[in-house]
Write an enzyme that holds these catalytic residues in place. Structure first.
Site, PDB file in Angstrom:
ATOM      1  CG  ASP A   1      -2.292   0.427   1.000  1.00 26.39           C
ATOM      2  OD1 ASP A   1      -2.450   1.485   0.365  1.00 26.39           O
ATOM      3  OD2 ASP A   1      -3.230  -0.265   1.429  1.00 26.39           O
TER       4      ASP A   1
ATOM      5  CG  ASP B   1      -4.585   5.637   0.945  1.00 26.32           C
ATOM      6  OD1 ASP B   1      -5.467   4.795   1.149  1.00 26.32           O
ATOM      7  OD2 ASP B   1      -4.527   6.725   1.566  1.00 26.32           O
TER       8      ASP B   1
ATOM      9  CD  GLU C   1      -8.821   4.466  -1.608  1.00 25.23           C
ATOM     10  OE1 GLU C   1      -9.728   4.120  -0.849  1.00 25.23           O
ATOM     11  OE2 GLU C   1      -7.895   5.216  -1.247  1.00 25.23           O
TER      12      GLU C   1
ATOM     13  CG  HIS D   1      -9.028  -1.438   4.244  1.00 25.00           C
ATOM     14  ND1 HIS D   1      -8.861  -1.483   2.877  1.00 25.00           N
ATOM     15  CD2 HIS D   1      -8.636  -0.206   4.618  1.00 25.00           C
ATOM     16  CE1 HIS D   1      -8.387  -0.343   2.461  1.00 25.00           C
ATOM     17  NE2 HIS D   1      -8.232   0.458   3.488  1.00 25.00           N
ATOM     18  CG  ASP D   2     -11.364   2.004   3.624  1.00 24.72           C
ATOM     19  OD1 ASP D   2     -10.863   1.972   4.762  1.00 24.72           O
ATOM     20  OD2 ASP D   2     -10.746   2.419   2.618  1.00 24.72           O
TER      21      ASP D   2
HETATM   22  C1  NOJ Z   1      -8.212   5.164   1.978  1.00 27.81           C
HETATM   23  C2  NOJ Z   1      -7.900   3.969   2.794  1.00 27.81           C
HETATM   24  O1  NOJ Z   1      -8.400   2.828   2.171  1.00 27.81           O
HETATM   25  C3  NOJ Z   1      -8.486   4.196   4.171  1.00 27.81           C
HETATM   26  O2  NOJ Z   1      -8.445   3.059   4.973  1.00 27.81           O
HETATM   27  C4  NOJ Z   1      -7.743   5.338   4.790  1.00 27.81           C
HETATM   28  O3  NOJ Z   1      -8.354   5.674   6.018  1.00 27.81           O
HETATM   29  C5  NOJ Z   1      -7.752   6.573   3.894  1.00 27.81           C
HETATM   30  N1  NOJ Z   1      -7.512   6.273   2.512  1.00 27.81           N
HETATM   31  C6  NOJ Z   1      -6.711   7.540   4.344  1.00 27.81           C
HETATM   32  O4  NOJ Z   1      -5.433   7.025   4.102  1.00 27.81           O
END
Ligand code: NOJ
Length: 544
Positions: A85, A181, A238, A311-312
């Site tokens: 990541d 990210d 992302e 994970h989000d």
């Molecule tokens: C996206 C990530 O997937 C998330 O988990 C994170 O909190 C934010 N970006 C900030 O890095």
């Protein structure tokens, strides 16, 4: 994989690299090609590693650089690649660059971040103002996420050099790729303008000034030239706020930027006007519209990444399937739906055994900074009903996806011998790896078959996606058309029984069922009965 929650080898309650190493054979058995590790770098863990303090060392809870080298080597021995990541929109406020940056206005690192005498009105994605005041120099710094995640200023060429250097360090070590990210946030409108707010509203999103900004393609092309082009590697960016046309600009082969993007349009289908916490039921017609838009929009122009959770996000079986009576069936249906699409599927740890959302009864049981900031703003400061907010957390909170991997039905689900950093889901007696591996009909083995199919049937990679019956409110059916053959994918997204009629050119005489989540068909004269959450994939050779 969320390393914090995967496997704890030393009993401190936190997953670690040695834990992953112990479980590599399990991952290999599933058939995965690449492991994407959520951040494992040194971090004070305000946002579980998405706040990096040192890009060149391993988070001590996760182990050492030697552990990482061993993991990489052992993964490679099994033919598994490792994607890391890359979190470079921001650092931790404890990173040496930021410590220097805030020490004085004249410090050479000052311009690594965004400092202003007056904040604008942008809202942080984790609630409240996106600006934090710092007393030492009486200035405000920008943080689109938590106040411990100051945004890096990519306008500064030295920042970019530092990023290319750290990327090269890891790639030279032998890693196989980066998931980047919020990478489309790195170019901001340099004037950082305030945006319109309704009367009485303090902050506004401001996304139009920090997403897909004016120099984003230039930055990514520079990164490609300086780093990515030099390695045989995988990239996925992302990118909240992208549509297929933008994704083509980011991923088109002649563009020399990235290979794939993670888009969010299907993740937003159950968000109301007030954003993610203001949830509303998603509709199958909307899911069809979004997925079809991406399948068609990137066909022969780019490449899709396919996912229903990470994970989000909440667990997919709880969100898009049925996590009660039809948990196993609906998990297999969703997997079928996703794996037969065009693109690269991403499986999030525990998805392959049908792990579900969790509903902790107290805010104290939650760990996520986003949840706690929202709770503070709404309940502690805003006077909202705690029961209502807790319910929102149960449906949408990120900790749904972060409970420990359920290895066994024993103590702490076999994840740790200590006290886990976040509670295990009480349903681990029913849902666990040990049980899944003993049951030939488990979700795990179904995934194994789906993955194997993708590796043997080129039509799944190449076929042209065609949506059938866009208006049907329960069945999601699509074709994948090839030159010599076709696939027909039929998924019942609901718990009732329906009749399905063959589309033109298909019949039970000219098709073979490749995979299904029920045994045996119930034929009709020109179709078949589709049972609750049933999924079936048929293959047809054109010559037949
Ligand atoms: C996206 C990530 O997937 C998330 O988990 C994170 O909190 C934010 N970006 C900030 O890095």
């Amino acid at each position: 994989m969320y390393p914090r929650s995967f496997m704890d080898s030393n009993g401190d309650g936190i997953g670690d690299l040695k834990g992953i190493l112990q479980k590599l054979d399990y991952i290999h058995k599933l058939g995965v090609d690449v492991i994407w590790l959520n951040p494992i770098f040194d971090s004070p863990n305000d946002d579980n590693g998405y706040d990096i303090r040192d890009y060149y060392s391993i988070m001590h809870e996760f182990g050492t650089m030697d552990d990482f080298d061993a993991l990489l080597e052992q993964a490679h021995t099994r033919g598994i690649k490792i994607m890391m990541d890359l979190v470079v929109n921001h650092t931790s406020d404890e990173h040496a660059w930021f410590v220097a940056s805030k020490s004085s206005e004249g410090n050479p690192y000052r311009d690594y971040y965004f400092w202003r005498k007056e904040p604008n009105n942008w809202v942080s994605i984790f609630s409240g103002s996106a600006w934090q005041h710092d007393e030492a120099t009486d200035g405000y710094f920008l943080h689109l996420f938590s106040k411990k995640q100051p945004d890096l200023n990519w306008e500064n060429p030295q920042v970019r050099e530092e990023v290319y250097r750290l990327m090269t360090f890891w790639l030279e070590k032998g890693i196989d790729g980066f998931r980047m990210d919020v990478i489309n946030f790195i170019s901001k409108n340099p004037t950082l303008p305030s945006v319109y707010t309704e009367p009485g509203q303090l902050y506004a999103y401001g996304g139009e000034h920090f997403m897909n900004g004016p120099r984003i393609h230039e930055f990514l092309q520079e990164m490609h030239e300086r780093v990515l082009s030099k390695f045989d590697m995988m990239t996925v960016g992302e990118m909240p706020g992208v549509d297929p046309d933008l994704a083509v600009l980011y991923t088109g082969q002649d563009r020399h930027e990235l290979q794939m993007v993670f888009q969010f349009e299907h993740m937003d289908l159950d968000s109301g006007w007030g954003g993610k916490w203001d949830y509303k039921p998603w509709r199958l017609s909307d899911l069809k519209a979004v997925i079809s838009k991406w399948q068609e929009g990137l066909y022969q122009r780019g490449w899709n990444s396919l996912y229903l959770n990470n994970h989000d996000q909440p667990r997919m079986v709880s969100r898009f399937g049925h996590d009660g009576e039809y948990r196993v069936t609906s998990a297999k249906m969703l997997a079928t739906f996703l794996h037969m699409l065009q693109g690269t599927p991403y499986i999030y740890y525990g998805e392959e055994i049908g792990m579900t959302n969790v509903a902790f009864s107290s805010i104290e049981d939650y760990r996520d900074v986003e949840i706690h900031n929202m709770w503070k703003e709404r309940v502690l400061e805003g006077g909202a009903d705690p029961a209502v907010v807790l319910d929102q957390i149960h449906v949408k909170g990120r900790d749904n996806a972060r409970t420990p991997m359920q290895w066994t039905d024993g103590e702490q689900a076999g994840f740790t011998t200590g006290t886990p950093w976040i509670g295990v889901n009480p349903n681990h007696g029913e849902i666990n790896v040990e049980k899944a591996l003993q049951d030939p009909d488990s979700i795990f083995y179904y995934y194994q078959r789906l993955i194997a199919l993708r590796k043997t049937m080129p039509i799944i990679t190449e076929g042209k996606y065609v949506l059938l019956w866009p208006d049907h409110d329960q069945i999601y059916a699509y074709l994948r058309e090839g030159e010599q053959d076709d696939l027909l994918v039929v998924c019942n997204f609901y718990g009732n029984t329906l009749e399905f009629y063959w589309p033109e050119g298909f019949s039970n005489d000219n098709t073979t069922c490749l995979i299904a989540n029920y045994t045996g068909e119930q034929w009709l004269e020109s179709g078949f009965v589709l049972r609750p959450y049933e999924a079936r994939v048929y293959h047809r050779l054109r010559s037949q």
